[in-house]
Design a protein around this motif. Structure first.
Motif, PDB file in Angstrom:
ATOM      1  N   LEU A 130     -62.579  17.568 -79.294  1.00  0.00           N
ATOM      2  CA  LEU A 130     -62.395  16.428 -78.388  1.00  0.00           C
ATOM      3  C   LEU A 130     -63.196  15.223 -78.858  1.00  0.00           C
ATOM      4  CD1 LEU A 130     -62.752  17.862 -74.753  1.00  0.00           C
ATOM      5  CD2 LEU A 130     -60.782  16.653 -75.682  1.00  0.00           C
ATOM      6  N   ASN A 146     -62.170  25.537 -88.095  1.00  0.00           N
ATOM      7  CA  ASN A 146     -60.855  25.967 -87.613  1.00  0.00           C
ATOM      8  C   ASN A 146     -59.789  24.998 -88.129  1.00  0.00           C
ATOM      9  OD1 ASN A 146     -58.488  26.216 -86.008  1.00  0.00           O
ATOM     10  ND2 ASN A 146     -59.664  27.227 -84.381  1.00  0.00           N
ATOM     11  N   THR A 186     -67.871  23.326 -72.225  1.00  0.00           N
ATOM     12  CA  THR A 186     -69.028  22.481 -72.559  1.00  0.00           C
ATOM     13  C   THR A 186     -69.916  22.306 -71.344  1.00  0.00           C
ATOM     14  OG1 THR A 186     -67.777  21.330 -74.275  1.00  0.00           O
ATOM     15  CG2 THR A 186     -69.702  20.186 -73.388  1.00  0.00           C
ATOM     16  N   GLU A 223     -71.690  23.145 -78.175  1.00  0.00           N
ATOM     17  CA  GLU A 223     -72.981  22.797 -77.550  1.00  0.00           C
ATOM     18  C   GLU A 223     -73.887  24.019 -77.481  1.00  0.00           C
ATOM     19  OE1 GLU A 223     -74.142  20.014 -77.063  1.00  0.00           O
ATOM     20  OE2 GLU A 223     -75.358  19.765 -75.281  1.00  0.00           O
ATOM     21  N   GLY A 244     -65.317  14.946 -81.789  1.00  0.00           N
ATOM     22  CA  GLY A 244     -65.334  14.651 -83.222  1.00  0.00           C
ATOM     23  C   GLY A 244     -64.121  13.857 -83.662  1.00  0.00           C
ATOM     24  N   VAL A 289     -76.356  27.308 -83.174  1.00  0.00           N
ATOM     25  CA  VAL A 289     -75.248  26.949 -84.079  1.00  0.00           C
ATOM     26  C   VAL A 289     -75.491  25.564 -84.685  1.00  0.00           C
ATOM     27  CG1 VAL A 289     -72.728  26.756 -84.315  1.00  0.00           C
ATOM     28  CG2 VAL A 289     -73.699  28.349 -82.662  1.00  0.00           C
ATOM     29  N   THR A 299     -63.599  16.674 -69.732  1.00  0.00           N
ATOM     30  CA  THR A 299     -64.695  16.825 -70.702  1.00  0.00           C
ATOM     31  C   THR A 299     -64.810  18.261 -71.203  1.00  0.00           C
ATOM     32  OG1 THR A 299     -66.241  17.154 -68.867  1.00  0.00           O
ATOM     33  CG2 THR A 299     -66.085  14.923 -69.778  1.00  0.00           C
ATOM     34  N   VAL A 358     -68.806  16.492 -88.319  1.00  0.00           N
ATOM     35  CA  VAL A 358     -68.638  17.946 -88.338  1.00  0.00           C
ATOM     36  C   VAL A 358     -68.280  18.385 -86.920  1.00  0.00           C
ATOM     37  CG1 VAL A 358     -69.637  20.171 -88.929  1.00  0.00           C
ATOM     38  CG2 VAL A 358     -70.373  18.111 -90.153  1.00  0.00           C
TER      39      VAL A 358
HETATM   40  N1  LIG Z   1     -66.522  16.926 -74.184  1.00  0.00           N
HETATM   41  C1  LIG Z   1     -67.168  15.830 -73.875  1.00  0.00           C
HETATM   42  O1  LIG Z   1     -66.780  15.071 -72.956  1.00  0.00           O
HETATM   43  C2  LIG Z   1     -68.395  15.476 -74.662  1.00  0.00           C
HETATM   44  C3  LIG Z   1     -68.894  14.166 -74.586  1.00  0.00           C
HETATM   45  C4  LIG Z   1     -70.038  13.819 -75.328  1.00  0.00           C
HETATM   46  C5  LIG Z   1     -70.660  14.763 -76.130  1.00  0.00           C
HETATM   47  N2  LIG Z   1     -70.143  16.020 -76.185  1.00  0.00           N
HETATM   48  C6  LIG Z   1     -70.790  16.967 -77.092  1.00  0.00           C
HETATM   49  O2  LIG Z   1     -70.081  16.945 -78.334  1.00  0.00           O
HETATM   50  C7  LIG Z   1     -70.098  18.257 -78.932  1.00  0.00           C
HETATM   51  C8  LIG Z   1     -68.667  18.724 -79.121  1.00  0.00           C
HETATM   52  O3  LIG Z   1     -68.050  18.754 -77.872  1.00  0.00           O
HETATM   53  P1  LIG Z   1     -66.443  18.792 -77.757  1.00  0.00           P
HETATM   54  O4  LIG Z   1     -66.097  18.580 -76.334  1.00  0.00           O
HETATM   55  O5  LIG Z   1     -65.868  17.904 -78.801  1.00  0.00           O
HETATM   56  O6  LIG Z   1     -66.167  20.332 -78.152  1.00  0.00           O
HETATM   57  P2  LIG Z   1     -64.818  20.977 -78.703  1.00  0.00           P
HETATM   58  O7  LIG Z   1     -64.883  22.411 -78.337  1.00  0.00           O
HETATM   59  O8  LIG Z   1     -63.647  20.150 -78.321  1.00  0.00           O
HETATM   60  O9  LIG Z   1     -64.986  20.809 -80.300  1.00  0.00           O
HETATM   61  C9  LIG Z   1     -65.975  21.508 -81.014  1.00  0.00           C
HETATM   62  C10 LIG Z   1     -65.424  21.724 -82.419  1.00  0.00           C
HETATM   63  O10 LIG Z   1     -66.463  22.215 -83.252  1.00  0.00           O
HETATM   64  C11 LIG Z   1     -65.910  23.198 -84.112  1.00  0.00           C
HETATM   65  N3  LIG Z   1     -67.022  24.022 -84.588  1.00  0.00           N
HETATM   66  C12 LIG Z   1     -67.731  24.931 -83.883  1.00  0.00           C
HETATM   67  N4  LIG Z   1     -68.702  25.446 -84.663  1.00  0.00           N
HETATM   68  C13 LIG Z   1     -68.597  24.840 -85.879  1.00  0.00           C
HETATM   69  C14 LIG Z   1     -69.315  24.923 -87.100  1.00  0.00           C
HETATM   70  N5  LIG Z   1     -70.344  25.762 -87.233  1.00  0.00           N
HETATM   71  N6  LIG Z   1     -68.945  24.140 -88.133  1.00  0.00           N
HETATM   72  C15 LIG Z   1     -67.902  23.295 -88.012  1.00  0.00           C
HETATM   73  N7  LIG Z   1     -67.162  23.169 -86.876  1.00  0.00           N
HETATM   74  C16 LIG Z   1     -67.523  23.927 -85.831  1.00  0.00           C
HETATM   75  C17 LIG Z   1     -64.892  23.925 -83.267  1.00  0.00           C
HETATM   76  O11 LIG Z   1     -63.939  24.590 -84.075  1.00  0.00           O
HETATM   77  C18 LIG Z   1     -64.295  22.764 -82.459  1.00  0.00           C
HETATM   78  O12 LIG Z   1     -63.185  22.195 -83.119  1.00  0.00           O
HETATM   79  C19 LIG Z   1     -70.920  19.127 -77.997  1.00  0.00           C
HETATM   80  O13 LIG Z   1     -72.262  19.100 -78.423  1.00  0.00           O
HETATM   81  C20 LIG Z   1     -70.768  18.407 -76.659  1.00  0.00           C
HETATM   82  O14 LIG Z   1     -71.837  18.672 -75.769  1.00  0.00           O
HETATM   83  C21 LIG Z   1     -69.033  16.413 -75.478  1.00  0.00           C
END
Ligand SMILES: NC(=O)c1ccc[n+]([C@@H]2O[C@H](COP(=O)([O-])OP(=O)(O)OC[C@H]3O[C@@H](n4cnc5c(N)ncnc54)[C@H](O)[C@@H]3O)[C@@H](O)[C@H]2O)c1
Ligand SMILES: CCCCCCCCCCCCC[C@H](O)CC(=O)SCCNC(=O)CCNC(=O)[C@H](O)C(C)(C)COP(=O)(O)OP(=O)(O)OC[C@H]1O[C@@H](n2cnc3c(N)ncnc32)[C@H](O)[C@@H]1OP(=O)(O)O
Length: 306
Positions: free
Chosen positions: A30, A52, A261, A114, A32, A118, A257, A26
């Motif tokens: 980046l 989205n 975030t 993050e 997922g 949510v 990253t 879910v």
């Molecule tokens: N960016 C990094 O380098 C990294 C690394 C490890 C862990 N994380 C963690 O992974 C998670 C995601 O980070 P990211 O960088 O991929 O963020 P991102 O903003 O690239 O992706 C988040 C996605 O979640 C979707 N989303 C938001 N709320 C939602 C909901 N209620 N239901 C379904 N989809 C929903 C958004 O539309 C978006 O596509 C965060 O918890 C972050 O801390 C990030």
């Protein structure tokens, strides 16, 4: 050096009776999209859910590109094998904006924004609609895994699976076992992590787990160094690459990253640890308030071709 260590031609998948074969991610951003890619590469059927639909389309494009990068490395020059690897992996991935389309699987990994509330709302909804056997895991960077899952009933089938960006390349997976996580669930998460080519470590549910707890101060101080004008962004990054052997400097890594975030992580680390190194950073907040999230928005500390 091939950075995709751990990838083999005979994709491993857990051999245990309860091997995880169907996975929902879910959040198709980046992280997922990368987690979905490595699960599909390992022969698992994957559903990516996102609110989205545009970002789901973007995820499919980036997965296709990155599967091709992996395929070229695995099957050097053999176009037929590269194409079948990419096609077979990609065909294992379905996308949807409807949560119920991804509820009935062996494992659900959450990789959404993050924000604690949510994430809690999402898991509470999933707890209502997923079958009893489904394991839940969060990919949070630093929010308490226990807090995220505080509202769900299946606390025995829940834990943390913290991947690193970019997921297809970074070999580490932090597996966070809560007090309520059953041994069977913990073993299933560890086995699944190995099945998608990762080296798994285990840590307690503490702010930032291992890597981010250590990376945080370094990352925060690099931004403050730039804010003070002690050195340019380029020179700070060159310094850490050539002086400390890092593959990326701290500011290009921050852009990589996601600065959005980073602000969520920073405020959570400050709230949970009280360590002044995690105090808000005006320069970072300014960039985020201007929509400059780094590579994913086309500008952060640096500008990027869209
Ligand atoms: N960016 C990094 O380098 C990294 C690394 C490890 C862990 N994380 C963690 O992974 C998670 C995601 O980070 P990211 O960088 O991929 O963020 P991102 O903003 O690239 O992706 C988040 C996605 O979640 C979707 N989303 C938001 N709320 C939602 C909901 N209620 N239901 C379904 N989809 C929903 C958004 O539309 C978006 O596509 C965060 O918890 C972050 O801390 C990030
Ligand atoms: C202000 C902050 C305060 C508090 C902060 C708290 C902590 C920080 C929180 C931040 C946000 C969350 C952090 C998260 O929770 C945890 C993390 O993810 S931390 C980040 C970890 N990742 C890194 O450190 C990445 C370091 N960089 C690299 O390893 C490399 O630069 C790179 C990204 C692999 C790119 O390598 P390069 O050599 O530079 O470039 P190439 O493009 O040639 O790639 C090399 C090699 O890899 C293959 N490849 C690259 N990307 C992908 C991909 N997405 N999929 C598949 N393959 C990929 C590419 O094909 C090359 O292969 P080769 O040809 O070399 O065989």
């Amino acid at each position: 050096m091939n950075k995709l260590i751990g990838l083999t031609r005979n994709f491993s998948s857990s051999t245990s009776l309860n091997a995880i074969k169907t996975v929902t991610i879910v959040g198709g951003g980046l992280m997922g999209s990368g987690i979905a890619q490595v699960a599909a590469q390992a022969g698992q059927n994957v559903t990516i859910i996102d609110i989205n639909s545009d970002l789901l389309g973007k995820a499919q494009k980036s997965i296709q590109t990155n599967l091709t990068r992996v395929g070229k490395k695995l099957y050097k020059g053999d176009e037929a094998k590269i194409n079948s690897f990419v096609q077979e992996s990609f065909e294992r991935i379905k996308v949807s904006t409807k949560l119920e389309d991804g509820a009935d699987v062996d494992l659900i990994v959450e990789a959404i924004v993050e924000k604690l509330d949510v994430k809690q709302e999402l898991f509470n909804k999933l707890d209502q609609i997923s079958p009893a056997h489904t394991i839940f895991a969060t990919n949070t960077s630093c929010i308490s895994v226990n807090a995220i899952g505080s509202g769900i009933k299946r606390k025995d089938k829940y834990g943390g699976l913290h991947f690193f960006n970019p997921v297809p390349v970074m070999r580490l997976l932090e597996v966070i076992k809560c007090d309520s996580t059953s041994e069977e669930t913990y073993q299933a998460m560890m086995e699944w992590g190995k099945s998608v080519g990762k080296t798994c470590i285990t840590c307690k549910d503490t702010p930032g787990f291992v890597v981010n707890r250590l990376l945080g101060p370094y990352s925060a101080e690099a931004i403050r160094m730039l804010e003070r004008g002690d050195a340019s962004a380029e020179d700070i990054d060159i310094a850490m690459k050539l002086g400390a052997g890092y593959p990326m400097g701290p500011l290009e890594l921050a852009d990589f990253t996601g600065l959005d975030t980073k602000t969520f992580v920073l405020s959570n680390m400050f709230e949970k640890t009280g360590n002044p190194v995690f105090k808000p950073i005006p320069l970072l907040d300014k960039l985020v308030s201007e929509g400059k999230f780094g590579r994913k928005s086309g500008e952060g500390f640096y500008k990027y071709d869209k």
